[in-house]
Design a protein around this motif. Structure first.
Motif, PDB file in Angstrom:
ATOM      1  N   GLY A   1      35.615  33.875  41.551  1.00  0.00           N
ATOM      2  CA  GLY A   1      36.534  33.027  41.142  1.00  0.00           C
ATOM      3  C   GLY A   1      37.142  33.263  39.905  1.00  0.00           C
ATOM      4  N   VAL A   2      36.863  34.329  39.041  1.00  0.00           N
ATOM      5  CA  VAL A   2      37.705  34.629  38.035  1.00  0.00           C
ATOM      6  C   VAL A   2      38.576  36.101  38.501  1.00  0.00           C
ATOM      7  CG1 VAL A   2      35.854  34.216  36.267  1.00  0.00           C
ATOM      8  CG2 VAL A   2      35.875  36.670  37.278  1.00  0.00           C
ATOM      9  N   PHE A   3      39.603  35.803  37.949  1.00  0.00           N
ATOM     10  CA  PHE A   3      40.831  37.693  38.010  1.00  0.00           C
ATOM     11  C   PHE A   3      41.082  38.181  37.063  1.00  0.00           C
ATOM     12  CE2 PHE A   3      45.560  37.579  40.593  1.00  0.00           C
ATOM     13  CZ  PHE A   3      44.974  38.994  40.555  1.00  0.00           C
ATOM     14  N   ASN A   4      40.421  39.327  37.683  1.00  0.00           N
ATOM     15  CA  ASN A   4      40.134  40.342  36.050  1.00  0.00           C
ATOM     16  C   ASN A   4      41.676  41.216  36.147  1.00  0.00           C
ATOM     17  OD1 ASN A   4      39.515  42.035  34.088  1.00  0.00           O
ATOM     18  ND2 ASN A   4      37.999  42.730  35.274  1.00  0.00           N
ATOM     19  N   ILE A   5      42.888  40.749  36.383  1.00  0.00           N
ATOM     20  CA  ILE A   5      44.017  41.324  36.235  1.00  0.00           C
ATOM     21  C   ILE A   5      43.483  42.291  34.787  1.00  0.00           C
ATOM     22  CG2 ILE A   5      45.335  40.598  34.204  1.00  0.00           C
ATOM     23  CD1 ILE A   5      47.018  39.767  36.241  1.00  0.00           C
ATOM     24  N   GLY A   6      42.981  42.619  34.325  1.00  0.00           N
ATOM     25  CA  GLY A   6      42.520  42.868  33.368  1.00  0.00           C
ATOM     26  C   GLY A   6      42.306  45.020  33.314  1.00  0.00           C
ATOM     27  N   ALA A   7      42.282  44.732  34.317  1.00  0.00           N
ATOM     28  CA  ALA A   7      40.567  45.821  34.994  1.00  0.00           C
ATOM     29  C   ALA A   7      41.075  47.187  33.983  1.00  0.00           C
ATOM     30  CB  ALA A   7      40.866  46.223  36.468  1.00  0.00           C
ATOM     31  N   GLU A   8      42.894  47.283  34.436  1.00  0.00           N
ATOM     32  CA  GLU A   8      43.188  48.564  33.636  1.00  0.00           C
ATOM     33  C   GLU A   8      42.496  49.003  32.377  1.00  0.00           C
ATOM     34  OE1 GLU A   8      45.221  50.989  35.579  1.00  0.00           O
ATOM     35  OE2 GLU A   8      46.322  51.155  33.851  1.00  0.00           O
ATOM     36  N   GLY A   9      42.787  47.606  31.246  1.00  0.00           N
ATOM     37  CA  GLY A   9      42.725  47.543  29.787  1.00  0.00           C
ATOM     38  C   GLY A   9      40.927  48.144  29.681  1.00  0.00           C
TER      39      GLY A   9
END
Lengths: 318, 399
Positions: free
Chosen positions: B121-129
């Motif tokens: 249930g989490v959207f880790n849109i910062g995987a890039e960082g």
């Protein structure tokens, strides 16, 4: 040195730099009050900046470019509305898709139209509304410079964003339309029961948000830069979301929060000039607005509560 | 059924943030069984929906190819030639296959990172960082561990990179749990901050004094061995052993989600945080663990790039792998084993894009459009479900 930094230019630059963030944030506030999350702001701004520039180049009219950009952003936001309202898609995923699509479409058309990646040909920027001479009469001299720079030095969309902040705050909390809008985001079933068309109301809110993000992109490309550069929004859409949350989903407060980010950005640019005096690597100034966002979200916002039905698709039982 | 707003509102703002359930999860609960005729119908309908779900990714790919073809045609290109060149560039020669595997490797890790996050249930849109932080750790420890044997150095570097990625995800995770800050914004901000941190380090403290903003070269003992050392078929290609590590990770994550308490709790929280809380699972700590695991996986993606491809750290070394991971995870329906296949598809698109541009004159950016359309159609999967149901109803199938 402090007075070399805190000049009227710094404050005027803060207002100018905050404008795209403020417009997008205020549009997003309308959108989320109706119960639709719009993390596509970044993409919508990019699309508007690109198509605005293209229209401006081909019609030799920067104002037509503004309309073109706003229209393009509204078209993309219609896609988001269709997916998240009618098809009840996950709004965050849909928004992410639109951000990626915007990056792809603008990059692709950039090469198709201009034959090279990177930057378009320059377009003439929209001039400031007022153009008073800098020098003032006698004693008023310095004071006039301050007033002139801070009050009268902006381009039309900047003034529009100030007007919109006041107007939309009033409309959201003092009109029937605003009451209905907020009902959609708090309890759509109740709104539906008393005869408010939930889907139409949300569509209108998403389109308003698209138009505002479009103006934000047009401001960036046609008032500030005078052309389009790939990925020129560079995270402003996400900062706008933070500003909207910081402003507690109230357009006027979102505008003020954006001023804070604009100030961080202006300060960052100004401080870079002094980087040989203050021995701090420029990257630390560049990350200032992003650090500020995190600090603001962590420390100041605290108990901000989103509209109850924000992000939840609505399905009529009727 | 609950539409969301019927659920009692939690005083915890965390639970009031937008729906963070990945698409396809927590929907389509089988209808309650009635009498036998109803039951038959329900079962048939359920089977039908399962088939539709299984083929949605393929339909998404078809739609994506069609939409991008429209763009290619509209700009005077030839889509058939473009996709032929794309395929040739991805699979046409042993070298091309190696290149595809090379680009698949980090995508498996970022795809796993996003899939694990979505599942909980989490959207880790910062995987890039987090990927940048992993790359940074790999560069630093790769140089430090230079004296060790490869078999010791590489696992140590991977652990260090995973820790760095997890650390970069920890603060957003904490902010989400403690104050309800949406992780989509915070992890995104940490991506920009991370990029500038790397940019600063490669111009300053970690610079190799060549005048170019880059770190020193990793010693051979802490670089990933070439895959061609084992499979001579691949010739001089750059593919490295990271792909094997990536597949291993996918299997491990799959097993973790399926068989461990950790994975069960993650899935439970992703499916329904209220019920999980009521069932005695600590939602907060589960979300923190999940985001950190997600960050760790993204961090390893950065490490394999630094160890396997470039051998050093520099500005913007990631080819947006963190963001492409979103599309990979969605296409794989958040299944860790499906991630391998989805990553291979995106790796092939990435590897073939250059050839497509060279030979068919179609901009590589079309790949972004393909990815976006795939995400969009999967997000709005009711488009597919709806059209298939309409179609089959007319044909009298399924009902």
């Amino acid at each position: 040195m402090l007075w070399q930094i805190l000049t009227p230019d710094l404050f005027a630059a803060a207002v100018r730099l905050s404008t795209p963030i403020a417009l997008a944030a205020m549009g997003a506030a309308v959108c989320e009050r109706s119960g639709v999350v719009n993390i596509a702001l970044e993409g919508l701004m990019l699309v508007s900046a690109f198509f605005g520039t293209v229209v401006a180049i081909f019609t030799h009219n920067t104002w037509l470019g503004v309309f073109g950009g706003v229209f393009a952003a509204m078209a993309f936001s219609a896609l988001h509305a269709w997916a998240s309202i009618n098809l009840r898609a996950d709004q965050i995923v849909s928004g992410t898709a639109i951000n990626l699509l915007a990056l792809g479409v603008t990059g692709f058309l950039m090469e198709a139209i201009f034959g090279h990646p990177g930057t378009t040909d320059p377009v003439p920027t929209i001039p400031p509304v007022f153009n008073f001479p800098m020098g003032g009469p006698g004693v008023l001299g310095t004071t006039w410079t301050w007033i002139n720079t801070i009050v009268f030095s902006y381009t039309p969309i900047v003034y529009f964003s100030m007007f919109f902040a006041v107007f939309m705050t009033w409309a959201m909390f003092r009109t029937r339309w605003g009451l209905r809008l907020r009902a959609l985001g708090e309890h759509p079933r109740a709104a539906d029961t008393v005869g408010i068309n939930v889907l139409r109301g949300r569509w209108i809110a998403v389109l308003i948000s698209g138009a505002m993000a479009g103006l934000a992109g047009a401001n960036l490309a046609l008032e500030q830069v005078g052309g389009f550069t790939e990925n020129m929004t560079n995270g402003r859409g996400f900062i706008a979301l933070a500003a909207m949350i910081f402003g507690r989903w109230i357009p006027g407060f979102g505008f003020l929060a954006s001023l804070l980010f604009g100030f961080a950005d202006a300060l960052q640019i100004k401080l870079q000039i002094f980087s040989n005096v203050i021995k701090i690597p420029p990257q630390f100034f560049l990350m200032l607005p992003y650090v500020l966002t995190v600090v603001v979200l962590a420390g100041v916002v605290g108990k901000a509560v989103a509209p109850a039905a924000d992000g939840k698709p609505y399905k009529s039982k009727g | 059924m609950s539409d969301g707003f019927d659920t009692p509102l939690s005083p915890n703002p965390l639970n009031n943030v937008p729906a963070l359930r990945a698409p396809g999860q927590g929907r389509d609960v089988p209808p309650p069984a009635g009498d036998s005729a109803d039951k038959d119908f329900a079962m048939q309908r359920e089977r039908m929906q399962r088939v539709i779900k299984a083929i949605t990714p393929f339909i998404s790919i078809v739609i994506a190819v069609l939409v991008s073809s429209v763009f290619i045609v509209a700009t005077g290109g030839n889509p058939i030639a473009a996709f032929q060149a794309l395929l040739y560039g991805a699979f046409g020669t042993p070298r091309a296959i190696g290149e595809t595997l090379l680009r698949t490797t980090p995508l498996i890790f970022t795809g796993l990172a996003l899939a694990y996050g979505f599942r909980s249930g989490v959207f880790n849109i910062g995987a890039e960082g987090q990927l940048y932080m992993g790359g940074l750790a790999a560069a630093y420890f790769g140089i430090t561990f230079g004296g060790l044997s490869t078999f010791i150095a590489i696992p140590l570097i991977i652990i260090a990179a995973a820790a760095a990625g997890a650390a970069w995800a920890f603060i957003p995770a904490l902010m989400k749990v403690r104050i309800g800050a949406n992780e989509v914004i915070t992890t995104m901000m940490f991506t920009y901050i991370g990029k500038y941190v790397v940019s600063w380090l490669v111009t300053g403290p970690l610079a190799d004094n060549s005048g170019i903003p880059q770190s020193a070269q990793l010693p051979p003992s802490s670089s990933m061995p070439r895959l061609s050392a084992i499979i001579p078929f691949l010739g001089t290609g750059r593919a490295h052993l990271g792909i094997v590590v990536a597949v291993l990770f996918a299997v491990v994550i799959w097993a973790v989600l399926k068989y461990t308490t950790l994975g069960y709790e993650a899935r439970a929280v992703g499916y329904n945080p209220f019920a999980s809380q009521a069932g005695g699972i600590s939602v907060g700590s589960t979300i923190i663990k999940s985001l950190c695991i997600s960050g760790a996986l993204a961090g390893v993606a950065g490490a394999v790039e630094v160890m396997g491809v470039y051998g050093r750290l520099f500005d913007n070394f990631s080819n947006n792998f963190g963001f492409t991971g979103i599309a990979v995870a969605l296409l794989a329906k958040n299944n860790p084993l499906g991630v391998i296949a989805a990553a291979l598809l995106f790796g092939a698109l990435d590897a073939g894009a250059g050839t497509m541009q060279l030979e068919a004159g179609v901009s590589q950016k079309v790949i972004n459009i393909i990815q976006a359309v795939i995400i969009f159609t999967i997000a709005a999967e009711t488009i597919v479900t709806w059209s298939i149901e309409k179609f089959s109803a007319r044909k009298g199938v399924g009902a």
